[in-house]
Design a protein around this motif. Structure first.
Motif, PDB file in Angstrom:
ATOM      1  N   ASP A 123       0.780  -1.294   0.118  1.00 39.27           N
ATOM      2  CA  ASP A 123       0.030   0.070   0.043  1.00 39.27           C
ATOM      3  C   ASP A 123       0.755   1.397   0.026  1.00 39.27           C
ATOM      4  O   ASP A 123       0.251   2.292  -0.097  1.00 39.27           O
ATOM      5  N   VAL A 128       0.061   0.133  -7.014  1.00 37.91           N
ATOM      6  CA  VAL A 128      -1.428   0.033  -6.738  1.00 37.91           C
ATOM      7  C   VAL A 128      -2.361   0.957  -7.538  1.00 37.91           C
ATOM      8  O   VAL A 128      -3.327   0.513  -8.164  1.00 37.91           O
ATOM      9  N   ARG A 133      -4.219  -3.307  -7.991  1.00 38.70           N
ATOM     10  CA  ARG A 133      -3.779  -4.316  -7.132  1.00 38.70           C
ATOM     11  C   ARG A 133      -3.751  -5.748  -7.473  1.00 38.70           C
ATOM     12  O   ARG A 133      -2.949  -6.624  -6.902  1.00 38.70           O
TER      13      ARG A 133
END
Length: 183
Positions: A123, A128, A133
């Motif tokens: 994260d 991302v 993801r």
């Protein structure tokens, strides 16, 4: 990579380090550390000397801030967190890239100095946001490494920036400060 010249041997046994069992005269990294202290007239063996109640002496922490991919997105917040813990912070912009453990961690440990590594979490990576993801570079980074240096360069070296999670990073800063206070 940062040094403009130094020839130590014609054979490499380990990145930026000395393997005393393979060095003909048996020289070691602690000896090299002593040599550096003497050469540059460094007055102490410990990075900082803390005296009880003396808050004027702050250890210096260098933040290496890149200007291109893999840059630290929240460098100002990181600096404030380090200053809260008690560091004086200096920011530098390196001319070349480094592979952390090989170029910093291993030589540091060989010199019998302390090294604390921090690995950015999923994260904390901008991959991302840019790839999603479910992309293999995010979900299974090892698969990208197995695809070869080209894919590593494309994704992890070429498209990724980092935004440190200060809640995860501040304990690392505190550990570093605690190590400094042990000296």
């Amino acid at each position: 990579m940062c040094f403009h010249g130094a020839v130590v041997d014609i054979r490499m046994h380990k990145e930026f380090s000395i393997n005393p069992t393979r060095e003909p005269a048996g020289h070691s990294m602690p000896e090299f550390t002593k040599f550096l202290h003497e050469t540059f007239s460094l007055p102490r063996d410990a990075p900082v000397s803390f005296k009880p109640g003396d808050e004027t002496m702050k250890p210096r922490m260098m933040v290496i801030s890149r200007r291109h991919p893999r840059k630290l997105m929240n460098v100002d917040e990181v600096v404030r967190a380090a200053e809260r813990v008690g560091f004086e912070v200096v920011i530098d912009h390196p001319p070349m890239e480094h592979i952390g453990k090989v170029y910093f961690g291993d030589p540091t440990e060989d010199m019998q100095l302390k090294y604390i590594a921090y690995s950015a979490g999923v994260d904390e990576s901008t991959l991302v946001e840019t790839l999603g993801r479910d992309h293999p570079a995010v979900r299974v980074p090892e698969s990208v490494h197995q695809s070869g240096l080209g894919k590593v360069a494309e994704h992890h070296l070429g498209k990724q920036d980092i935004r440190l999670d200060l809640a995860r990073f501040e304990p690392v800063l505190r550990s570093a400060m605690d190590l400094l206070k042990e000296n």
